[in-house]
Design an enzyme around this catalytic site. Structure first.
Site, short mmCIF file in Angstrom:
data_model
loop_
_atom_site.label_atom_id
_atom_site.label_comp_id
_atom_site.label_asym_id
_atom_site.label_seq_id
_atom_site.Cartn_x
_atom_site.Cartn_y
_atom_site.Cartn_z
N GLU A 97 -41.94 -55.79 -5.99
CA GLU A 97 -43.06 -56.42 -6.68
C GLU A 97 -42.56 -57.50 -7.63
OE1 GLU A 97 -45.12 -53.19 -8.54
OE2 GLU A 97 -45.94 -52.50 -6.64
N CYS A 110 -41.91 -62.72 -13.36
CA CYS A 110 -41.03 -61.58 -13.58
C CYS A 110 -40.55 -61.08 -12.22
CB CYS A 110 -41.84 -60.50 -14.31
SG CYS A 110 -40.93 -58.98 -14.55
N CYS A 117 -34.01 -48.20 -9.01
CA CYS A 117 -32.99 -48.40 -10.05
C CYS A 117 -32.26 -47.07 -10.28
CB CYS A 117 -33.64 -48.85 -11.35
SG CYS A 117 -32.43 -49.19 -12.66
N CYS A 121 -33.96 -44.33 -16.71
CA CYS A 121 -34.65 -44.31 -18.02
C CYS A 121 -35.93 -43.48 -17.92
CB CYS A 121 -34.95 -45.73 -18.47
SG CYS A 121 -33.46 -46.74 -18.58
N CYS A 124 -39.56 -45.12 -17.54
CA CYS A 124 -39.72 -46.22 -16.58
C CYS A 124 -40.15 -45.73 -15.20
CB CYS A 124 -38.40 -46.99 -16.48
SG CYS A 124 -38.42 -48.32 -15.30
N CYS A 340 -44.92 -56.02 -16.09
CA CYS A 340 -43.58 -56.52 -15.85
C CYS A 340 -42.59 -55.55 -16.47
CB CYS A 340 -43.45 -57.90 -16.46
SG CYS A 340 -41.80 -58.54 -16.33
#
Ligand code: SAH
Ligand code: SF4
Length: 348
Positions: A97, A110, A117, A121, A124, A340
């Site tokens: 995205e 962005c 990832c 975190c 997130c 973003c």
């Protein structure tokens, strides 16, 4: 009989030197590579056939040896606040995205650098899928080309932030190649280095490479003012704790008059107290710093809450008192789960 189709490399995976070398080896004048780069990144063509000042013979050589990836988003969603989310489908079926954010006089885009990832975190959305894979140079650049082609009004896309899905410094080689193409003002995409910003969770072993290889802006996701809290929110802190991170930021070679942006998500009851604000001000003293305060963007299943507006303003006031530039940034595109920096990985 099974017909095997040869997989040709995407032309947009090559940089200028590689393309020049490729031509030289085939006895074609090397300056052709500049012409081709300009077709790709200035005129934004969709095929070799559109490269009208390249001979038909050379176009043929190109299409026999290279593929041409598309930049057309599979889906576009518009948000009530004017931002737009593009969903790009990759060749292997994964999706990424990209968010286009209208500002007063320009657009900011962005972009993502990885599918998923690995950093984990806790706040997130992207972390939930883990790392699926790195994006290639072409996949990073195609997000920008796709958005440029979609913009029809007079407002220009001038700013790029690497704050979408993924940790850019964990995909260093492809990210730096993409940045070099983005900021190549001869035959690349012509973005000013001052208007491109890379955001990192704090992968400090890559800081010296980054400051050597490019002059773009650096943003660091801080999100906490003590190791105990940051360890919990961002596991990378166990490897590179706050003292090391701040030292690395203080040593970072900045362009004159430039500052590092520290992103600080405000989470109710976790890191939003006045003591936190004071600690933040003290912590950042050794660094040329400015601060973006981002009220936590709640998402389905998230364990955290955003603070009240008054708590956000009080936090900001402390930083102002201590002479910091501290801007409150509300995530754009909240209603399309496209904020973003916390792009949903639901397609994957
Ligand atoms: N991996 C890089 C860049 C992508 S994340 C990094 O961590 O910096 C981009 C930003 O989005 C980070 O500052 C992150 O802290 C922020 N972010 C992630 N989830 C968020 C949420 N739920 N609400 C607000 N900001 C969020
Ligand atoms: Fe990765 Fe950044 Fe999300 Fe952390 S905040 S999981 S580093 S994308």
């Amino acid at each position: 009989m099974k017909i095997l189709t040869e997989i040709k490399p995407d032309i947009k995976e090559l940089n200028k030197d590689e393309l020049t070398r490729w031509f030289k080896e085939r006895g074609v004048q090397p300056y052709r590579s500049i012409q081709i780069m300009r077709w790709l990144y200035v005129k934004l063509v969709d095929s070799f056939n559109e490269m009208t000042d390249i001979s038909i013979e050379n176009r043929q050589i190109l299409s026999e040896n290279f593929s041409f990836s598309t930049t057309h988003p599979k889906q576009i969603e518009s948000s009530a606040d004017g931002s737009k989310k593009y969903l790009f489908e990759l060749k292997d079926g994964n999706a990424i995205e990209t968010v286009l954010i209208p500002e007063k006089n320009h657009y900011t885009l962005c972009i993502s650098t990885q599918v998923g990832c690995a950093m984990g975190c806790r706040f997130c959305m992207t972390a939930k899928s883990g790392l699926i894979r790195n994006l290639t140079q072409a996949e990073i650049i195609n997000q920008v080309i796709g958005a440029l082609k979609d913009i029809t009004d007079e407002k220009r896309l001038t700013n790029i932030v690497l704050m979408g899905m993924g940790e850019p410094l964990a995909n260093y080689e492809n990210v730096i190649r993409a940045i070099n193409l983005l900021t190549d003002t001869d035959s690349g995409l012509h973005f000013s280095t001052r208007r491109v910003t890379l955001s990192t969770s704090g992968l400090i072993p890559r800081f010296s490479d980054l400051s050597r290889d490019t002059r773009i802006n650096l943003a660091v996701s801080l999100n906490a003012t003590d190791n105990k809290t940051r360890d919990k929110l961002m596991p990378i802190n166990k490897k590179f704790p706050l003292e090391k991170l701040i030292d690395a930021c203080a040593d970072y070679k900045l362009a004159p008059r430039n500052k590092i942006t520290f992103e600080y998500i405000l989470i109710r009851g976790v890191n939003d107290s006045i003591e936190d604000a004071n600690r933040l001000a003290k912590l950042l003293r050794p660094v040329k710093a400015k601060i973006n305060l981002i009220p936590f963007n709640e998402h389905p299943g998230s364990e955290f809450k955003r603070p009240d507006e008054s708590a956000v303003l009080k936090f900001q006031a402390v930083l102002h008192q201590k002479n910091y530039t501290a801007i409150i940034r509300h995530s754009k595109g909240r209603d399309i789960s496209a904020a973003c920096g916390q792009l949903s990985a639901k397609q994957n």
